[in-house]
Design an enzyme around this catalytic site. Structure first.
Site, PDB file in Angstrom:
ATOM      1  CG  LEU A 101      -2.267  -0.619   1.175  1.00 40.66           C
ATOM      2  CD1 LEU A 101      -2.941  -0.558   2.546  1.00 40.66           C
ATOM      3  CD2 LEU A 101      -3.147   0.037   0.128  1.00 40.66           C
ATOM      4  CG  ASP A 102       0.882   3.899  -3.318  1.00 44.75           C
ATOM      5  OD1 ASP A 102       1.807   3.124  -3.598  1.00 44.75           O
ATOM      6  OD2 ASP A 102       0.015   4.262  -4.138  1.00 44.75           O
ATOM      7  CB  SER A 103       3.673   6.526   2.093  1.00 45.74           C
ATOM      8  OG  SER A 103       4.868   5.796   1.941  1.00 45.74           O
ATOM      9  NE  ARG A 141       0.109   5.499  -6.774  1.00 51.29           N
ATOM     10  CZ  ARG A 141       1.391   5.402  -7.108  1.00 51.29           C
ATOM     11  NH1 ARG A 141       2.067   6.469  -7.482  1.00 51.29           N
ATOM     12  NH2 ARG A 141       1.996   4.231  -7.089  1.00 51.29           N
TER      13      ARG A 141
END
Length: 278
Positions: A74-76, A210
């Site tokens: 998971l992205d930050s 994204r």
């Protein structure tokens, strides 16, 4: 005094041996901010400390006292379900990468960023006043089913053993990865309050929300980026039913929620959604 010591040591030893005997999968909640790797290290440290290990080093690679990994970064800036494998369960994490996932994404029209989310620098601004709810719903149809998608430059994908995001931050030139096949099972517009919009997404492995939001903005003669992203489901694990929050990162809670390797495999196969026929 001697009696109290003899009563304490067996309990700690038992807890550590129980921890090291764990084999399976469970889910935790990742909050916004830290990386998935950082969250995993905090989890490992909490469990090892509870087991009585003094000054545990969760980043230690060799001779680890606890074998643990996560499936599906998971992205930050994102939050939600992060599936963790412990012991032999780490071998099952590949099913989490290829299995189905669900997300709730808040996008913003009118601004594009280099990272395709709110953490990046704005690279383009365009009008969005012409976009209607019907326009968005119509364009979403083109992003449903089996599609081709170009991954973001800022991602966990690697070049020469290093993540693209790390190379970019170091100032290296990075070429875009070629488009690759991904699957979107369901894609719906939940809310439309320009410039913000909210999407419900169910997709397969390798899919980037994204990229979807960036492509959607372009398809609507504007631009867009992800403002907020929450993963609500990964494989058989859901945010509401299975994800352990930080205060629950204890051996007792892990034991209660742990799915053995065979159980995790069976549920993943059982719950894998059928592809949308378009």
């Amino acid at each position: 005094m001697a009696g109290s010591v003899s009563n304490t040591v067996p309990a700690i030893t038992s807890s550590l041996s129980q921890l090291q005997a764990l084999n399976g999968l469970f889910a935790i909640y990742k909050k916004q901010g830290p990386t998935s790797a950082d969250v995993l290290n905090v989890l490992k440290e909490a469990l090892l400390k509870e087991a009585g290990v003094k000054n545990p080093n969760p980043r230690k690679r060799k001779n680890q006292s606890l074998k643990m990994g996560h499936g599906g970064t998971l992205d930050s800036a994102a939050s939600g379900v992060l599936v963790v494998g412990v012991g032999n369960g780490t071998k099952m994490l590949s099913t989490m990468l290829t299995g189905s996932k669900k997300y709730v994404a808040v996008g913003e029209f009118g601004k594009a960023t280099d990272t395709l989310d709110a953490t990046g620098s704005v690279t383009l601004e365009k009008g969005f006043e012409h976009i209607t709810r019907l326009d968005v719903e119509e364009k979403l149809k083109a992003f449903t089913g089996d599609i081709m998608q170009v991954p973001p430059l800022y991602s966990a994908l690697k070049k020469d053993g290093q993540r693209l995001s790390v190379l970019l931050k170091k100032g290296h030139k990075v070429d875009a990865k070629p488009a690759r096949p991904v699957t979107v099972y369901n894609l719906t517009l939940q809310e439309f309050k320009p410039p913000l919009f909210t999407l419900d997404i169910e997709c397969g492995g390798g899919f980037y929300v994204r990229s979807l939001v960036d492509d959607l903005g372009k398809a609507l003669s504007s631009c867009a980026h992800v403002k907020e992203l929450i993963r609500t489901k990964q494989g058989p694990f859901t945010l509401e039913e299975h994800a352990l929050h930080e205060e629950q990162w204890t051996l007792q809670h892990v034991l209660r929620s742990l799915k053995t390797c065979s159980e995790g495999e069976q549920e993943e196969d059982h719950l894998k959604p059928k592809k949308v026929v378009t």
